[in-house]
Every structure is written in C-alpha cells, then in structure tokens.
Motif scaffolding. Sequence first.
Motif, PDB file in Angstrom:
ATOM      1  N   TYR A 828      64.400 -29.249  11.882  1.00  0.00           N
ATOM      2  CA  TYR A 828      64.027 -30.636  12.137  1.00  0.00           C
ATOM      3  C   TYR A 828      64.375 -31.483  10.916  1.00  0.00           C
ATOM      4  N   THR A 829      64.803 -32.720  11.161  1.00  0.00           N
ATOM      5  CA  THR A 829      64.999 -33.671  10.076  1.00  0.00           C
ATOM      6  C   THR A 829      63.682 -34.415   9.824  1.00  0.00           C
ATOM      7  N   ARG A 830      63.624 -35.127   8.729  1.00  0.00           N
ATOM      8  CA  ARG A 830      62.429 -35.933   8.462  1.00  0.00           C
ATOM      9  C   ARG A 830      62.200 -36.942   9.588  1.00  0.00           C
ATOM     10  N   LYS A 831      63.283 -37.496  10.104  1.00  0.00           N
ATOM     11  CA  LYS A 831      63.170 -38.469  11.192  1.00  0.00           C
ATOM     12  C   LYS A 831      62.611 -37.823  12.451  1.00  0.00           C
ATOM     13  N   ASP A 832      63.090 -36.612  12.757  1.00  0.00           N
ATOM     14  CA  ASP A 832      62.545 -35.875  13.902  1.00  0.00           C
ATOM     15  C   ASP A 832      61.040 -35.715  13.754  1.00  0.00           C
ATOM     16  N   VAL A 833      60.613 -35.346  12.562  1.00  0.00           N
ATOM     17  CA  VAL A 833      59.204 -35.072  12.323  1.00  0.00           C
ATOM     18  C   VAL A 833      58.374 -36.339  12.481  1.00  0.00           C
ATOM     19  N   GLN A 911      51.885 -29.510   7.971  1.00  0.00           N
ATOM     20  CA  GLN A 911      52.991 -28.773   8.572  1.00  0.00           C
ATOM     21  C   GLN A 911      54.052 -28.516   7.498  1.00  0.00           C
ATOM     22  N   LEU A 912      54.567 -27.283   7.460  1.00  0.00           N
ATOM     23  CA  LEU A 912      55.497 -26.893   6.404  1.00  0.00           C
ATOM     24  C   LEU A 912      56.926 -26.778   6.943  1.00  0.00           C
ATOM     25  N   PHE A 913      57.857 -27.473   6.264  1.00  0.00           N
ATOM     26  CA  PHE A 913      59.274 -27.451   6.622  1.00  0.00           C
ATOM     27  C   PHE A 913      60.074 -27.080   5.365  1.00  0.00           C
ATOM     28  N   ILE A 914      61.006 -26.118   5.513  1.00  0.00           N
ATOM     29  CA  ILE A 914      61.747 -25.621   4.346  1.00  0.00           C
ATOM     30  C   ILE A 914      63.226 -25.522   4.688  1.00  0.00           C
ATOM     31  N   LYS A 915      64.073 -25.903   3.737  1.00  0.00           N
ATOM     32  CA  LYS A 915      65.503 -25.606   3.862  1.00  0.00           C
ATOM     33  C   LYS A 915      65.950 -24.859   2.614  1.00  0.00           C
ATOM     34  N   LYS A 916      67.052 -24.149   2.751  1.00  0.00           N
ATOM     35  CA  LYS A 916      67.508 -23.265   1.681  1.00  0.00           C
ATOM     36  C   LYS A 916      68.000 -24.062   0.479  1.00  0.00           C
ATOM     37  N   ASN A 917      68.897 -25.006   0.718  1.00  0.00           N
ATOM     38  CA  ASN A 917      69.412 -25.859  -0.354  1.00  0.00           C
ATOM     39  C   ASN A 917      70.031 -27.102   0.259  1.00  0.00           C
ATOM     40  N   ASP A 918      70.508 -27.987  -0.578  1.00  0.00           N
ATOM     41  CA  ASP A 918      71.036 -29.259  -0.089  1.00  0.00           C
ATOM     42  C   ASP A 918      72.368 -29.121   0.637  1.00  0.00           C
ATOM     43  N   ASP A 919      73.053 -27.995   0.461  1.00  0.00           N
ATOM     44  CA  ASP A 919      74.296 -27.770   1.201  1.00  0.00           C
ATOM     45  C   ASP A 919      74.054 -27.706   2.700  1.00  0.00           C
ATOM     46  N   GLU A 920      72.811 -27.428   3.096  1.00  0.00           N
ATOM     47  CA  GLU A 920      72.498 -27.240   4.510  1.00  0.00           C
ATOM     48  C   GLU A 920      72.170 -28.546   5.217  1.00  0.00           C
ATOM     49  N   GLY A 921      72.481 -29.675   4.599  1.00  0.00           N
ATOM     50  CA  GLY A 921      72.276 -30.951   5.273  1.00  0.00           C
ATOM     51  C   GLY A 921      70.830 -31.388   5.256  1.00  0.00           C
TER      52      GLY A 921
END
Length: 972
Positions: A828-833, A911-921
């Motif tokens: 999910y993006t911040r906008k989705d959330v 609610q917790l949202f995590i991405k690996k790094n900034d390369d992942e959009g």
Amino acid sequence: MKLTSTQTKLVSALSNGFVDQRFDGAEELVPRFIYNNKGDSMLMHIERELDCCSSFTFVIAFVTESALAALKVKLADLAAKGIQGRILTSNYLAFNKPKAFQELLKLSKVEVKISNNKAFHAKGYVFDHEMGNYQSVIIGSSNMTSGALLKNYEWNIKFTSHDNGALTEKLISEVEEEWTKAEPLTRHWIEQYRKLYDSVPRQRMDEELEDVSPKYAINKHVIEPNKMQNEALSSLADIRKAGAHRSLIISATGTGKTYLGALDVSQYQPQRFLYIVHREQILNKTMESFKNVLRSDFYNQFQDKYGDQTETKFDEQFGVISGDSKNFKAKYLFATIQTLAKDERLSLLEPTQFDYILIDEVHRAGASSYQKVIKYFQPDFLLGMTATPDRMDGFNLYEMFDYNIAYEIRLQKALDEKMLCPFRYIGITDYQYDGQITDDTSKLKWLVSEERVDYVIKQTKYYGYSGDVLHGLIFCSLSAEAEELADALTRRGYTSKKITGNTPQSERREIVKELENGDINYIVTVDVFNEGVDIPCVNQIVMLRSTQSSIVFIQQLGRGLRKFAGKDYVTVIDFIGNYKNNYLIPIALTGDRSRNKNSARDDLESRQISGLSTVSFSEIAKEKIYQSINNTSLDSLKVLRDDYQNLKNRLGRVPLLVDFQKFGTVDCTVFANRYKNYYQFLVKMKEDVHLTANQEAILSFISIELMNGKRIVELLLLRELIESKGFVKKSDFRKLMRDQSIFYNENVEHSVERVLTLSFFVKASQEKYGDKPLIMIYEGGYQLNEAIQKYLVSQKLFQQLVEDALFAGIMRANRYNVNQQFTLYERYTRKDVCRLLGWEKDVSSTVYGYRIRQNTCPIFVTYAKSGKIDQSINYQDRFINADTFQWFTRHNVKIGSKEVQAILAPQTTIQLFIKKNDDEGSDFYYFGEVKVDKNSLKEESFRVNDTTEPIVKMALHLKRSAQYDKYLLFEK
C-alpha cells in the motif's frame, strides 16, 4: 548470579516460547514449531540459521542428492566466508545412495563422517553462534530430503540454548561422542558401501518421482492417458461436436503432447492422417509413440484376420516423408515440413487426402513453407500443438485455429501436477578477473579463456547432476564459442561435441545418440536445442549466455524437464554476468507476466517455485538481478505493445483490461501508472478510438484511484449505479455489502462518498479528474453524475472503457481480503492508507513516517535506509523478532509529548507498513495491527547536525506474527 546480555535474551526468548508469548524474545532465539506450512518451510529455517552462524553441524540419518543440491549455493557462499561445518550421517537401512555420499565429499570446508551406530536415526541441525556463545538447534522428523525440507508434513522444533545450558551441554556432548566414534567419509568407504547398497532390497524412496506419463503395456496393447490428456481429449471432442474444424493445444514441454495427439487420433479414427514436424530428429520417435497408442485399435480390429502377421501389417500402416524416405501411401504419414513443402512432394498428394492433420511446434506456422502446406490441404480437422504460442513475428497463430484453444497447461501448473521432473535452478556469478565479468559485449577470447573454462568446470562439477551418468546440455552465445568450448571441455576429460545451425541432421542424430548412450558428457549448442529435441536423459543444463527472452529461457529449461529413469531432478546452472536482461530470470522462472516491478522483486525472493522445484541465487548473482530489476523498464512501450499484440491475436479483437487480468498477463495498474488510462494506450497502439477530455478525466480517475482493487467498495458502487440506470438506494447497497461479507461501516461509507465526490483529493487531483463529482449524494441514496450518464448512453467506447476499468479492478480485488480493511503482506502507498482508513483528506504528502488522525496511526518504515538519507530521520527501526518491532518516533519528541501520548492512547489503532528500501518505490508491505509495549518506552538522545534532541524508542507487538518468508525479506 548475574546473567550476560545473551543469557538475558535467552531467558526472555525461552519464556516467550515455553511460558507466556507476551514475553519479548529476539526472533533468532525464540523457539519455533516448523511443519512446512505456507511461507515457512524447514529449508527456509536452515538457510536462515546458516546465514548468521559461525559454524554448523548436521546430524542426519538420511541425505539425498536433491536436498543437498538445494543447499549447495548457500554452503558455497559460507565456504567463501571461511565458515566451517560438519555433517554426521549414516548407512542406516542402506537408504542413502552412494552418489549422495559422493556429493557430500564435494562440499568445501565441510567435514563429513559416517556414524558407526547401527541404529543411527537422528535428525538434528546445530548452529553455533560465537558472538553470543549460544547454539540454535532444530530437532524433529526432517531428514535431509527434498520432501522433508519443502513439502512433507513434518514436526520440528527450533530452540536456542547458551553453551553452558544443561540441555545444550547434553546435546553437544552426545554429538561429540558420536562424532568421535564415527569414521571419515572417503572415496574408499563409498566404494565399499556401494556393494552393500546394491545388495539390499529397498523400498521406493521419497525422492523418486511419481510417473504420471502414459505407459505402454505390451501384453495389453493399451495406453492409459494421464489427467491432462483426459481433459484435453474431452475438450477436443466437444470442440468437434460443436462443428469446429481446427483447434490448438498449448502445453509445456514434456507434458505428453505427442501421446495426446496419438490418443486423439485414436479417438477420431481418421481414414488417413498426416503429422508435420519441423525437425527430422524426432520424427521416428514420434512415429513410435503413435504406434504404441494405435496398436491396440489395430489389434482389436484385425488380429483375428492376420494372426501372426498382425504386427507386420500394422507397421505397414505407417510411413515417413523425410530425406530419403518417401512413403506416400501409408495410412499414417509423418513428414518434415522441409520435405513436404517441396512442389514435387505436394503434387503427389491430393488436397483432400487427409481427414486429420496434426502440426507439432505449430508456432512456426507463420513461415512460408508452413503456409504453403496448410493452404494446400483441406482436412476435416487440423490440430496444432505448441508450448510457446505467443510470437514476436506478428503472425496470429490463434486466428489460424479459429481461436479454438482446446487445452492449455503452462510450466508452473505442470510442475505442480508432477508431470515434469523438478529442477534445481542455481544462479551464480560468471567468471570474474580483476573486477571484470562477462557481459553482453564479451568477445570470444574472453568467453573461451582457460580461466573461464576452468571456472565453469569447477562449478558444474560442484553442483552436479541427478543420476550416475552426466548427460549435459550447454547453451552459449556464439557458434565459434560452442566449437572451442566443446574442444576445451574434451581436453579436460568431459567429452563434448558441438551442435550449431550448420550441423547436418544426420550428424545431430548421431551426437544426440552419443549423449543418450553416455559416450559423451555434453552437447554444446547455440539456441539450436531450444525446441524440437527430445532427450529425456538430460540431467544438467548449463546456461553460459544472457537471457534474451522469457520464452527462450523456458524453452532451454524445458530440455531437462522430461522424466527419466534414475533422474530425480535436473540441475540448471545459470552463469550470471553483467547482463542487462538479468531481470528476466526470476520472471521466467515464476511465469510472471504482470510487468510489475514489485512482482518481479517478489519473484526474486521465491525459493520454492512449484512442486519440489527450487531456486537458489548466490549473494552476488542475486544482487546483479536486483539491480537489473531496478534499472530496467518492465513496462516500456515495446514490451507492452508485444503483450498487447499477442493477446489481440489470441482473442481476435482489441483486448480489454479484463482480458489481461483473465489471462494473467499485464497487470491493469501498469497501464494506469504509465498512461493514466487504457484509452491513452489504445491511442499509442493506433486503434481507432476517441474520447473527449472530460470523458478521459473520468476514466483516469477510475483507473488511477480505484482500479488497483485495494478497496472494492467504490468499484461496486459505480457498477451498481451504471447497471441501475444511475440511482442506487443506500439501504440496498449496504445490504449488498453485507451479503458479500465486504468490510463496510459508517466510516467506509463516508470515505467512499468523499472519494467519489472528489472531496478527499487535493485541489490539483480534483482538477486532473475533471473537478466534478462522480456521484450526487441524497439522504436515501446515490445518483450518478448526469454528465456521466449521458456519456454512457451516447458514447459506446466510453461506456466500454469505464465498465472495463471497473471490472478489471473488481477482478484485481480478488488478491485482497475484501472483508478486512487491509490485507497482510500486500503493498500500500501512503495515499492508499489515507483512503482506506477513511480520513477526510489525502494528507499523504505530509504523513512521512507516521500520522495520528481519527484514532488511527499508520507507521511507515523504510527498513534499509539510503546512504543519502537525511541524518535526522536515519533511525534504527528493525524487527526484534517475528512478533516484535523496534520503532523510533521522529526526533525532538518526548514521552510526555501530546504526540506520544496520542499513540499510547487506548483508543488509537496502530498499523505497521514496511518497505525494504527506497528502490522499491512508494509501496509498503502491510504487517498488521501492532500494540505498544509500554514497558519498553525509552527516551533517548538523537544527534542531528551537532545538536542533541530527544527521541522515543518503543517495542511494537504484532497482533499476528510475521509470516516467516516475509520476515526474512527484511532480516536476511
């Protein structure tokens, strides 16, 4: 007694596992129950422990080549780091194959011993951790076999203990005692064991594959079709019953297409039959397969008449048109296209002479020779077979067969159905010297240098093959490379021969026979064996070239997937250089055609593909592929045009987004992200389409904001409004949501209203979407915007594209749990959330790490911070274990501040949202709801630009433990 820091952690971890799960415990220390459930296999846990251990000891009764092959890349990476291991195994029940012991001897920095305990049936994996003076142990039912590590319902417990713990002391003492008594594994020991192994009758081992291929029972003259063939035969009969005269079978290599064709010929009972193939090399094998199937028909009809001559008379029914063989009078003719297409050959046959014609490898049918033959004959039924129907040459294969696809089975399904031999794909880095590595521009001198050949041999020897004799195929880049490489391998003791496009058919047949007989070890070729070659014995495939397309990759992989006696798996060794197309590898292996970068990254993390097939990348090779994914454009116009044209050919019309979703090709959101809407893409494709600016703005809104399917409610409301001529009662829509168990409450209803009236969006977005609400809200219901209603009536294209976007979004929503607000491990993006939480406005541009609003607090964490990241936000947010996440607030915040107190408030949902790094959009994985451990609150100092500011650290407990494979994405 004062405990060390490690002992303190162990107390907490053991308390978590054996006393109360509310105790905090570090993931690497917490006891785990392992039983090969979704995303949590025994193999994953072993690899995880190997990643962080200082040494290891495996104490296992049974070892198979296949399981060992799945771990060899990891073990090689460990050896390169100097990490040593031990394996203690046995000859218990003479289960282990002698070759499994030979494979153990290949392991670098791993000492192997054989237990002298005649009742040795242990199954344990011990991992030492010097830094903390503790051991991790996995004990249970899993031997080192593929089934036990990947799929079988096993029971294993993983636990940790300090090196002076009573349990560890007893365990290690027992291991050391057995190790001292055991004898070293040597080649001499293996030769002595081989005699025992050969003399002992054994039950069928779990590594041996269930053979679901057709069997020929000579005493009964009967072929029994497999499941796939039964389904296809039924479909072919139905198609003919409906009056069709042409049909297409799409089936992965090795799934029994030839036998299927013969079985359908038996079902059809033609007066005369013609089989057309591209390569003479498989013609006789194909004819023998048909004989095996059709023999029973002939015997049932004529055995009483011919008696002992029945087989002779039966053989006379078959003839070949190829090279010097020109039997034109046989009932069943088998011909190569090269011979048949000659005018002097065609003239000897009447156009209506065959009532059934079958074309193998029919994807070639666009060639002039095929077209000439196809137009000449007038059969009652024409069947085409191929594994790769989508072509890049513009020829519409589907149209040629009147869009009648009788059956389709792709590689992944065939593996799941156990129709093919499993594979061990091994992606390793190509030869490097002084920082240089093979790339797309490498010259012949580099490709066949002594050093590279030595490196290739070293790797192929280490990763090995299943069975007793090496039957290898090597794919390389250049014909000259094939020749020199074959010579170089032969000089080093691996007898090899080249086959290129210039090799005569007769010579090819001889070379293939030599490989089958074990007279040579390798055939070295350049794309010649991509298709049309049936060598079931192939047990090692070596890829010494860049991946140019997913189709070619799968074709070459398919050369080794046929089942063969004594072959439990095929080893695929891919030497990965600095190739721009490296991103195609995980996409090809998983069959992912979505053109979505997030999906491609997920593909790279796939460990188990289908069935018992596994994928292993060395650390360096994996990084090269990851870089390739980040650097390439998966959704370039050329790529999307090819996908579009292939689907258009298949359907015989302009495809819609729902077609892409249905056939599992381009994800509908790819078109929205790149072109705002599908209409703009159709314009790029030069289709005759036209929408007004207002119409396109509405379509863009649906495509960009709703079509991702992350909340299905807006899509369903718009669909209902269109179907009910513009008005829907609120009570009716609420009932619809209840009946379909869709997550819906007052907050969602209010949010949907704000979204569809555009009130939720910032001014710039409102203007982009036409600045007019899509719906009007009344006390009792909703009404579709009057302008939209008029467009739907007056503009057929607009109606079609709007409904298409809605239905594509509804189809895409199937990946989400519609009865929940968010779906675990979806992105999910911040906008989705902001939208799904029902916030009044889109404040995504100012959310940053977290935002508290309407009693909710979404937290967004970028796990691996970029080296360029601002020092003021470079916090050590991380998993403590799969149940607990360590998190920091923004700086200049104290525990007593309003912000922290709002987070701690009992009414606040986090609610917790995590991405690996900034390369992942901009997309984050959703890890679920979390609760703050108030005992963990700690105010610390954070230094920013020579200024010290307060910051609050806290532990967040996940409501649901992180799925192990997802946890490993961040903790590897």
